[in-house]
Design a protein around this motif. Structure first.
Motif, PDB file in Angstrom:
ATOM      1  N   GLU A   1       0.778  -1.030   0.248  1.00  0.00           N
ATOM      2  CA  GLU A   1      -0.039   0.011  -0.037  1.00  0.00           C
ATOM      3  C   GLU A   1       0.427   1.000   0.506  1.00  0.00           C
ATOM      4  OE1 GLU A   1      -2.936   0.331  -0.496  1.00  0.00           O
ATOM      5  OE2 GLU A   1      -3.064  -2.264  -0.626  1.00  0.00           O
ATOM      6  N   VAL A   2       1.757   1.307   0.877  1.00  0.00           N
ATOM      7  CA  VAL A   2       2.376   2.281   1.063  1.00  0.00           C
ATOM      8  C   VAL A   2       3.725   2.713  -0.835  1.00  0.00           C
ATOM      9  CG1 VAL A   2       5.073   3.248   1.448  1.00  0.00           C
ATOM     10  CG2 VAL A   2       3.545   2.301   3.503  1.00  0.00           C
ATOM     11  N   VAL A   3       3.492   1.523  -1.488  1.00  0.00           N
ATOM     12  CA  VAL A   3       4.280   1.429  -2.731  1.00  0.00           C
ATOM     13  C   VAL A   3       3.284   2.529  -3.971  1.00  0.00           C
ATOM     14  CG1 VAL A   3       5.459   0.387  -4.793  1.00  0.00           C
ATOM     15  CG2 VAL A   3       5.948   0.087  -2.291  1.00  0.00           C
ATOM     16  N   ARG A   4       2.407   1.735  -3.712  1.00  0.00           N
ATOM     17  CA  ARG A   4       1.353   1.959  -4.314  1.00  0.00           C
ATOM     18  C   ARG A   4       1.310   3.474  -4.114  1.00  0.00           C
ATOM     19  NH1 ARG A   4      -4.125   3.047  -3.760  1.00  0.00           N
ATOM     20  NH2 ARG A   4      -4.536   2.803  -2.204  1.00  0.00           N
ATOM     21  N   GLY A   5       0.644   3.723  -2.507  1.00  0.00           N
ATOM     22  CA  GLY A   5       0.453   5.037  -2.592  1.00  0.00           C
ATOM     23  C   GLY A   5       1.462   6.164  -3.351  1.00  0.00           C
ATOM     24  N   VAL A   6       2.835   5.850  -2.602  1.00  0.00           N
ATOM     25  CA  VAL A   6       3.991   6.821  -2.740  1.00  0.00           C
ATOM     26  C   VAL A   6       4.447   6.711  -4.233  1.00  0.00           C
ATOM     27  CG1 VAL A   6       6.202   8.156  -2.563  1.00  0.00           C
ATOM     28  CG2 VAL A   6       4.852   6.925  -0.993  1.00  0.00           C
ATOM     29  N   GLY A   7       4.214   5.815  -4.988  1.00  0.00           N
ATOM     30  CA  GLY A   7       4.646   5.598  -6.130  1.00  0.00           C
ATOM     31  C   GLY A   7       5.585   4.727  -6.172  1.00  0.00           C
ATOM     32  N   SER A   8       5.829   3.476  -7.712  1.00  0.00           N
ATOM     33  CA  SER A   8       6.648   2.199  -7.181  1.00  0.00           C
ATOM     34  C   SER A   8       8.300   3.123  -7.744  1.00  0.00           C
ATOM     35  CB  SER A   8       6.291   1.284  -8.097  1.00  0.00           C
ATOM     36  OG  SER A   8       5.598   1.486 -10.217  1.00  0.00           O
ATOM     37  N   GLU A   9       7.698   3.727  -8.490  1.00  0.00           N
ATOM     38  CA  GLU A   9       9.166   4.988  -9.212  1.00  0.00           C
ATOM     39  C   GLU A   9      10.235   5.238  -8.647  1.00  0.00           C
ATOM     40  OE1 GLU A   9       6.127   7.258  -9.398  1.00  0.00           O
ATOM     41  OE2 GLU A   9       5.899   5.393 -10.010  1.00  0.00           O
ATOM     42  N   SER A  10       9.070   5.319  -7.027  1.00  0.00           N
ATOM     43  CA  SER A  10      10.397   6.211  -6.174  1.00  0.00           C
ATOM     44  C   SER A  10      10.578   5.784  -4.418  1.00  0.00           C
ATOM     45  CB  SER A  10       9.019   7.590  -5.476  1.00  0.00           C
ATOM     46  OG  SER A  10       8.659   8.733  -6.523  1.00  0.00           O
ATOM     47  N   VAL A  11       9.949   3.970  -4.906  1.00  0.00           N
ATOM     48  CA  VAL A  11      10.583   3.568  -3.835  1.00  0.00           C
ATOM     49  C   VAL A  11      11.243   1.985  -3.881  1.00  0.00           C
ATOM     50  CG1 VAL A  11       9.592   2.346  -1.943  1.00  0.00           C
ATOM     51  CG2 VAL A  11       7.899   4.058  -2.881  1.00  0.00           C
TER      52      VAL A  11
END
Length: 215
Positions: free
Chosen positions: A32-42
């Motif tokens: 959920e964190v990856v989805r919320g922040v954006g996979s390209e940034s995590v």
């Protein structure tokens, strides 16, 4: 100046820790964190990758070890890797085999991104590791739910027998949870009861990460 503020100003990665008991739902929260922040940034790093290599021992000896104690993990190497990522350097994360309790020859390269998410049962136990984390979250779940999830995971994904999983749970997982994991909850900035199903808590965590990135 707090680590969070200095890293934001220097554009170094923000380190997020997601802790909690075995099978509490940490991976779902991370998704959920990856989805919320954006996979390209995590980038995501698992503490489990840093289990010590036990290839020097026989298979019978490996089965007798306590893998739920902090000493079972090479946390010193993890801390070195996190510091390198903060400086902008890529790291080679070990690849660990749960079926053989050994490290494989291959590694996984992780490059510094805006957000580094560290996930693991014991990540809030080590004081130095806690200090490296800008935001610390703890996923809370009932003991019976965690046991059922662990049984399913270890039998299906890790090829272990029912008796072996139950023995390990009673012999080390449960007592180590009470000794180390549960007390570490007090060091969390966010506690997420029911994990990813708690939409309010997850949204608050993601919003906090986004606000730090924007700052």
């Amino acid at each position: 100046m707090t680590p969070e503020k200095s890293r934001t100003q220097s554009r170094a990665p923000i380190l997020i820790g997601v802790a909690g008991g075995t099978a509490a739902g940490k991976s779902a929260v991370v998704r959920e964190v990856v989805r919320g922040v954006g996979s390209e940034s995590v980038a995501v790093i698992e503490h489990d990758s840093y289990y010590r290599d036990q290839s020097r021992l026989s298979q019978e000896q490996r089965l007798q070890l306590n893998y739920d104690h902090p000493d079972a993990l090479e946390t010193s190497l993890l801390k070195d890797h996190l510091r390198e990522l903060i400086e902008g350097s890529p790291v080679e994360v070990p690849t660990y085999s749960f079926s053989t309790h050994t490290r494989l020859p291959t590694t996984r390269r992780v490059v510094a991104r805006k957000v580094i998410v560290l996930v693991g049962v014991l990540i809030l136990v080590d004081p130095e590791l806690r200090e490296l984390l800008d935001i610390r979250a703890y996923v809370d779940a009932d003991e019976d739910i965690r046991l059922i999830r662990r049984l399913r995971r270890d039998i299906v994904q890790r090829g272990r027998s029912l008796d072996t999983v139950i023995y390990q749970y009673l012999d080390s997982v449960k007592p180590m949870h009470r000794k180390f994991v549960e007390p570490s909850k007090r060091h969390a900035h966010f506690i997420l009861p029911e994990g990813a199903e708690n939409r309010v808590a997850v949204d608050l965590l993601v919003s906090k990460i986004q606000s730090v990135l924007a700052g």
